[in-house]
Design an enzyme around this catalytic site. Structure first.
Site, PDB file in Angstrom:
ATOM      1  N   ASN A   9     -11.374 -48.609  39.529  1.00  0.00           N
ATOM      2  CA  ASN A   9     -11.204 -48.106  38.161  1.00  0.00           C
ATOM      3  C   ASN A   9     -12.578 -47.722  37.624  1.00  0.00           C
ATOM      4  O   ASN A   9     -13.386 -48.587  37.303  1.00  0.00           O
ATOM      5  CB  ASN A   9     -10.568 -49.215  37.301  1.00  0.00           C
ATOM      6  CG  ASN A   9     -10.488 -48.835  35.841  1.00  0.00           C
ATOM      7  OD1 ASN A   9     -10.661 -47.670  35.480  1.00  0.00           O
ATOM      8  ND2 ASN A   9     -10.224 -49.816  34.996  1.00  0.00           N
ATOM      9  N   TRP A  10     -12.815 -46.428  37.541  1.00  0.00           N
ATOM     10  CA  TRP A  10     -14.144 -45.955  37.127  1.00  0.00           C
ATOM     11  C   TRP A  10     -14.355 -46.060  35.619  1.00  0.00           C
ATOM     12  O   TRP A  10     -15.475 -45.874  35.137  1.00  0.00           O
ATOM     13  CB  TRP A  10     -14.344 -44.495  37.551  1.00  0.00           C
ATOM     14  CG  TRP A  10     -14.360 -44.268  39.037  1.00  0.00           C
ATOM     15  CD1 TRP A  10     -14.158 -45.198  40.024  1.00  0.00           C
ATOM     16  CD2 TRP A  10     -14.602 -43.018  39.705  1.00  0.00           C
ATOM     17  NE1 TRP A  10     -14.254 -44.602  41.255  1.00  0.00           N
ATOM     18  CE2 TRP A  10     -14.531 -43.258  41.094  1.00  0.00           C
ATOM     19  CE3 TRP A  10     -14.872 -41.711  39.269  1.00  0.00           C
ATOM     20  CZ2 TRP A  10     -14.717 -42.251  42.038  1.00  0.00           C
ATOM     21  CZ3 TRP A  10     -15.049 -40.718  40.210  1.00  0.00           C
ATOM     22  CH2 TRP A  10     -14.981 -40.989  41.581  1.00  0.00           C
ATOM     23  N   LYS A  11     -13.319 -46.283  34.872  1.00  0.00           N
ATOM     24  CA  LYS A  11     -13.392 -46.337  33.401  1.00  0.00           C
ATOM     25  C   LYS A  11     -14.068 -45.069  32.865  1.00  0.00           C
ATOM     26  O   LYS A  11     -13.939 -44.013  33.473  1.00  0.00           O
ATOM     27  CB  LYS A  11     -14.113 -47.606  32.947  1.00  0.00           C
ATOM     28  CG  LYS A  11     -13.575 -48.848  33.648  1.00  0.00           C
ATOM     29  CD  LYS A  11     -14.040 -50.116  33.020  1.00  0.00           C
ATOM     30  CE  LYS A  11     -13.537 -51.282  33.864  1.00  0.00           C
ATOM     31  NZ  LYS A  11     -13.700 -52.554  33.217  1.00  0.00           N
ATOM     32  N   HIS A  98      -3.988 -51.631  31.107  1.00  0.00           N
ATOM     33  CA  HIS A  98      -5.293 -52.284  31.342  1.00  0.00           C
ATOM     34  C   HIS A  98      -5.673 -53.066  30.089  1.00  0.00           C
ATOM     35  O   HIS A  98      -5.410 -52.621  28.968  1.00  0.00           O
ATOM     36  CB  HIS A  98      -6.360 -51.239  31.681  1.00  0.00           C
ATOM     37  CG  HIS A  98      -7.634 -51.854  32.166  1.00  0.00           C
ATOM     38  ND1 HIS A  98      -8.545 -52.405  31.302  1.00  0.00           N
ATOM     39  CD2 HIS A  98      -8.110 -52.050  33.417  1.00  0.00           C
ATOM     40  CE1 HIS A  98      -9.552 -52.907  32.010  1.00  0.00           C
ATOM     41  NE2 HIS A  98      -9.314 -52.702  33.294  1.00  0.00           N
ATOM     42  N   GLU A 100      -8.306 -53.361  28.518  1.00  0.00           N
ATOM     43  CA  GLU A 100      -9.119 -52.605  27.541  1.00  0.00           C
ATOM     44  C   GLU A 100      -8.222 -51.701  26.685  1.00  0.00           C
ATOM     45  O   GLU A 100      -8.508 -51.454  25.521  1.00  0.00           O
ATOM     46  CB  GLU A 100     -10.202 -51.802  28.276  1.00  0.00           C
ATOM     47  CG  GLU A 100     -11.300 -52.724  28.789  1.00  0.00           C
ATOM     48  CD  GLU A 100     -12.037 -52.235  30.022  1.00  0.00           C
ATOM     49  OE1 GLU A 100     -11.944 -51.044  30.366  1.00  0.00           O
ATOM     50  OE2 GLU A 100     -12.709 -53.073  30.662  1.00  0.00           O
ATOM     51  N   GLU A 170      -5.302 -59.341  36.083  1.00  0.00           N
ATOM     52  CA  GLU A 170      -6.702 -59.260  35.671  1.00  0.00           C
ATOM     53  C   GLU A 170      -6.941 -60.207  34.491  1.00  0.00           C
ATOM     54  O   GLU A 170      -6.694 -59.832  33.337  1.00  0.00           O
ATOM     55  CB  GLU A 170      -7.035 -57.832  35.240  1.00  0.00           C
ATOM     56  CG  GLU A 170      -6.814 -56.807  36.320  1.00  0.00           C
ATOM     57  CD  GLU A 170      -7.681 -55.580  36.084  1.00  0.00           C
ATOM     58  OE1 GLU A 170      -8.507 -55.276  36.947  1.00  0.00           O
ATOM     59  OE2 GLU A 170      -7.542 -54.946  35.018  1.00  0.00           O
ATOM     60  N   GLY A 176     -15.536 -57.467  33.834  1.00  0.00           N
ATOM     61  CA  GLY A 176     -16.857 -56.991  33.432  1.00  0.00           C
ATOM     62  C   GLY A 176     -17.786 -58.089  32.960  1.00  0.00           C
ATOM     63  O   GLY A 176     -18.822 -57.813  32.361  1.00  0.00           O
ATOM     64  N   SER A 215     -14.337 -58.781  37.997  1.00  0.00           N
ATOM     65  CA  SER A 215     -15.624 -59.068  38.665  1.00  0.00           C
ATOM     66  C   SER A 215     -15.477 -59.320  40.169  1.00  0.00           C
ATOM     67  O   SER A 215     -16.149 -60.181  40.728  1.00  0.00           O
ATOM     68  CB  SER A 215     -16.338 -60.240  37.982  1.00  0.00           C
ATOM     69  OG  SER A 215     -16.604 -59.904  36.625  1.00  0.00           O
ATOM     70  N   GLY A 236     -13.538 -52.748  39.016  1.00  0.00           N
ATOM     71  CA  GLY A 236     -14.198 -51.943  37.985  1.00  0.00           C
ATOM     72  C   GLY A 236     -15.612 -51.608  38.410  1.00  0.00           C
ATOM     73  O   GLY A 236     -15.848 -50.713  39.230  1.00  0.00           O
ATOM     74  N   GLY A 237     -16.580 -52.342  37.887  1.00  0.00           N
ATOM     75  CA  GLY A 237     -18.004 -52.060  38.091  1.00  0.00           C
ATOM     76  C   GLY A 237     -18.386 -51.743  39.530  1.00  0.00           C
ATOM     77  O   GLY A 237     -19.060 -50.746  39.798  1.00  0.00           O
TER      78      GLY A 237
HETATM   79  C1  PEP Z   1     -11.249 -53.615  35.663  1.00  0.00           C
HETATM   80  O1  PEP Z   1     -11.673 -53.011  34.703  1.00  0.00           O
HETATM   81  O2  PEP Z   1     -10.096 -53.385  36.051  1.00  0.00           O
HETATM   82  C2  PEP Z   1     -12.109 -54.585  36.330  1.00  0.00           C
HETATM   83  C3  PEP Z   1     -11.579 -55.420  37.160  1.00  0.00           C
HETATM   84  O3  PEP Z   1     -13.466 -54.531  36.013  1.00  0.00           O
HETATM   85  P1  PEP Z   1     -14.655 -55.351  36.714  1.00  0.00           P
HETATM   86  O4  PEP Z   1     -14.415 -55.319  38.206  1.00  0.00           O
HETATM   87  O5  PEP Z   1     -15.889 -54.635  36.337  1.00  0.00           O
HETATM   88  O6  PEP Z   1     -14.596 -56.744  36.198  1.00  0.00           O
END
Ligand code: PEP
Length: 252
Positions: A9-11, A98, A100, A170, A176, A215, A236-237
């Site tokens: 997920n590049w956001k 998600h 967010e 999640e 994040g 994470s 994500g990251g």
């Molecule tokens: C996400 O946004 O779906 C996610 C898991 O982010 P991160 O890996 O950065 O915690």
């Protein structure tokens, strides 16, 4: 045998050019990856067509997901992007719910059900995100919260549609933040999610992929993916770095 899936997920990150470069690197690095792992990238809306074409022309096995879709079919909804448009832009998947989106854009289960239904009607597979906030875990309400997110959305689908759903657990406190759920915490929740799904879809529960997100990185992916009910990750990251994302994929 359940599918193994790693989705990035590049956001709201990367320009189109940076996104194309990332996918080119990924195409190269993932060439040798076993065919039984599905790799998905979820770039911003603006990149979807370019990245879908790039993937097609490179004969890559990577699939494209959108990060969101509208809960409306079409019409006067300025700024919205419909499930049909995503399908036309080359997406096979769409992330729905998600944390967010739930947190910053006030998306509630009722809206998420509409989005899920529209995505399915356009032939997209929803990656439906669920997970508790820190205070909910501290109050020992995490199972209750997750069950409600499943019951208010997934329980309302027909079995035939449910077959195409991917669930992503999640925990909001792990997204994040650098704080990962332990593999014991993830396994405990994934097994619980499967039992809740079985409450409505007993024949399907065992085959629905449940991804972990929060994470996840090269250093912890192997431990997480080794657990019986963890079928992969929503990343994500770490998905913004081709090397790290590939290492995570190779953690199976
Ligand atoms: C996400 O946004 O779906 C996610 C898991 O982010 P991160 O890996 O950065 O915690």
């Amino acid at each position: 045998m359940r599918r193994k899936i790693v989705a990035g997920n590049w956001k709201m990150n990367t320009t189109i050019q940076e996104g194309e470069l990332l996918v080119k690197q990924l195409n190269f690095l993932t060439k040798e990856i076993s065919a039984d792992i599905d790799v998905i990238v979820a770039p911003p809306f603006t990149h979807l067509t370019a990245i879908s074409s790039l993937i097609k022309s490179d004969n890559s096995n990577i699939s494209v997901a959108a990060q969101n879709c509208s809960d409306k079919e079409s019409g006067a909804f300025t700024g919205e992007v419909s499930a049909k448009m995503l399908q036309g832009a080359g997406c096979r998947y769409v992330i729905i719910g998600h944390s967010e989106r739930r947190e910053y854009f006030g998306e509630i289960n009722e809206t998420l059900l509409k989005k899920t239904e529209l995505a399915l009607s356009e032939g997209l597979s929803p990656i439906y995100c669920i997970g508790e906030r820190l205070e909910e875990r501290e109050q020992n309400r995490h199972f209750e919260v997750v069950a409600e997110q499943i019951k208010e959305v997934l329980y309302k689908l027909r079995g035939l549609d449910m077959e195409r759903v991917i669930v992503a657990y999640e925990p909001v406190w792990a997204i994040g933040t650098g704080k990962t759920a332990t593999s014991d915490q993830a396994e405990e929740m994934h097994a619980y999610i499967r039992r809740v799904i079985a409450g409505k879809f007993p024949k399907l529960a065992d085959s629905i992929p449940i991804l972990y997100g929060g994470s996840c990185k090269p250093s912890n992916a192997k431990d997480l993916f080794s657990r019986e009910n963890v079928d992969g990750g929503l990343i994500g990251g770490a998905s913004l770095n081709a090397q790290d994302f590939t290492e995570i994929i190779k953690s199976f």
